[in-house]
Write a protein that holds these residues in place. Structure first.
Motif, short mmCIF file in Angstrom:
data_model
loop_
_atom_site.label_atom_id
_atom_site.label_comp_id
_atom_site.label_asym_id
_atom_site.label_seq_id
_atom_site.Cartn_x
_atom_site.Cartn_y
_atom_site.Cartn_z
N UNK A 72 -7.28 15.93 -12.64
CA UNK A 72 -8.00 14.71 -12.98
C UNK A 72 -7.72 13.68 -11.89
N UNK A 73 -8.78 13.15 -11.34
CA UNK A 73 -8.65 12.33 -10.14
C UNK A 73 -8.37 10.87 -10.47
N UNK A 120 -5.26 6.91 -5.30
CA UNK A 120 -5.47 7.36 -3.92
C UNK A 120 -5.71 6.17 -3.00
N UNK A 121 -6.51 5.22 -3.47
CA UNK A 121 -6.82 4.04 -2.66
C UNK A 121 -5.53 3.29 -2.32
N UNK A 122 -4.70 3.08 -3.34
CA UNK A 122 -3.45 2.34 -3.11
C UNK A 122 -2.51 3.11 -2.20
N UNK A 123 -2.43 4.42 -2.42
CA UNK A 123 -1.55 5.23 -1.57
C UNK A 123 -1.99 5.19 -0.11
N UNK A 166 -11.04 8.59 1.37
CA UNK A 166 -11.25 7.96 0.07
C UNK A 166 -12.69 8.16 -0.40
N UNK A 167 -13.62 7.96 0.51
CA UNK A 167 -15.03 8.09 0.16
C UNK A 167 -15.38 9.55 -0.18
N UNK A 192 -1.07 15.63 1.05
CA UNK A 192 -0.13 15.43 -0.05
C UNK A 192 -0.59 14.28 -0.96
N UNK A 193 -1.05 13.19 -0.36
CA UNK A 193 -1.52 12.05 -1.15
C UNK A 193 -2.73 12.46 -2.01
N UNK A 194 -3.63 13.23 -1.43
CA UNK A 194 -4.80 13.69 -2.18
C UNK A 194 -4.33 14.52 -3.37
#
Ligand SMILES: *[C@@H]1O[C@H](CO)[C@@H](O)[C@H](O)[C@H]1NC(C)=O
Length: 366
Positions: free
Chosen positions: A64-65, A70-73, A89-90, A122-124
């Motif tokens: 679940x995304x 992700x934006x903050x990371x 991000x996009x 990793x962030x993704x």
């Protein structure tokens, strides 16, 4: 295919909530056979309902995304990569919010080492899977580790067709002799359990073209490959291919006194794709991945400057502070950054290894 799934769902909706009702059926049939049949049918139906319900729940739970996450990371943890941050991000947000994508998301990350390609993957993962990189639906393949000897490839192929390798290589992470066949099996198993699986191929430029070809069917616009749909999975390729031309562009901007944030995708696109195509050493261009436009996004990673290295060191210290170590110290961060090697020799603009050796350097200073 979609309509078949639709029909199954409709059947499920009609039958499953009222499965207990099926038990009533036998009593309206007065023969013993009728009763027996009724019980068998209702039992089977219950089983099927439990199974499909479980399966659907698992599919929903596996991924679940978290877009905000992700934006903050990307804003707070990735430094000096305005292009990569924006594209990723996009791309990931649009893909994850699409319930019926036409093909899997294929990202190809390019740039010098230490600039954050692995880190971004990793962030993704952390913002899609509860367990991040440890999730059983995230798989990392390193070409030199898993597929070390291209000359053995024909051998793998022979063994494939006879199925020999099937039991000898249960986990690509343990056995260095994994073949094309295992790779395909690995992908298939994961996607069967979670449509939104993620596959990361490190050192893509060193990967044998034959192996790349073997994953190609999964990247295409097929509805299904042998009964499994791969269209919701994510493939990420990491490579240094194109890194030199990205560095050149970044250096040109620096020499002209322009801000690196002014570097636009179009300043890099031509040079990057040219070097990816023309680099004899990169297995990438051999394949039809590019010809067939299967890569959705080429994501460039810029070489890192002194200030970014300082940011990396501060971020690492901040992370350690939350694990009980002392607070971040800017002096230490500067010391660490000063100790790295920068290029070109005279101007000393970019860190040779990016932020790669920061962690071990910090151990030394703190
Ligand atoms: C998404 O990420 C943000 C920032 O990390 C966090 O505060 C929030 O709790 C997350 N949401 C979910 C549903 O996990």
């Amino acid at each position: 295919m979609r309509s078949k799934k639709g029909r199954v769902l409709l059947l499920w909706v009609l039958v499953c909530p009222g499965v207990t009702g099926a038990i009533v059926v036998p009593f309206s049939i007065s023969s013993a056979l009728g009763i027996a049949m009724g019980f068998i049918i209702s039992f089977q139906l219950t089983q099927w309902c439990i199974f499909t319900k479980l399966h659907n729940d698992l599919q929903q739970e596996c991924a679940s995304f978290n877009r905000t996450g992700l934006k903050m990371d990307l804003e707070n943890k990735l430094f000096g990569q305005h292009l990569a941050s924006r594209i990723i991000l996009k791309a990931v947000s649009e893909f994850m919010s699409n319930d019926n994508p036409k093909k899997p998301l294929v990202l190809s990350l390019h740039g010098p080492s230490g600039t954050g390609k692995n880190f971004v993957s990793q962030l993704i993962a952390e913002n899609i899977y509860k367990e991040g990189m440890s999730s059983k639906f995230v798989h990392v393949f390193t070409s030199t580790l898993h597929f070390p000897n291209p000359r053995l490839l024909p051998l793998y192929k022979v063994k494939n067709s006879r199925g020999f390798m099937m039991t000898s290589c249960s986990s690509p992470n343990l056995n260095p002799l994994c073949s094309q066949y295992q790779l395909q099996q690995w992908i298939k198993d994961s996607v069967s359990n979670c449509e939104r699986s993620m596959f990361i191929f490190d050192e893509m430029d060193k990967m044998h073209p034959g192996l790349i070809d073997s994953i190609q069917p999964y990247l295409e616009y097929y509805d299904k490959v042998v009964g499994v749909s791969y269209r919701k999975s994510i493939f990420i390729f990491l490579s240094n291919a194109g890194g030199e031309s990205i560095v050149e562009t970044a250096l040109d901007f620096w020499r002209e006194g322009r801000a690196r944030e002014e570097i636009d995708l179009k300043d890099l696109e031509t040079s990057v794709s040219l070097s990816v195509f023309n680099n004899e050493k990169s297995g990438f261009f051999h394949t039809s991945l590019i010809d067939k436009n299967l890569v959705d996004f080429f994501v460039p990673f810029l070489p890192l400057e002194y200030s970014h290295v300082v940011q990396c060191a501060m971020a690492e210290m901040k992370a350690r502070a939350s694990e009980g170590e002392g607070p971040p110290d800017l002096d230490v961060a500067n010391q660490v950054a000063k100790d790295l090697i920068y290029f070109p020799k005279q101007e000393r603009v970019f860190s040779v290894k990016g932020c790669k050796t920061i962690e071990s350097k910090l151990d030394y200073y703190t």
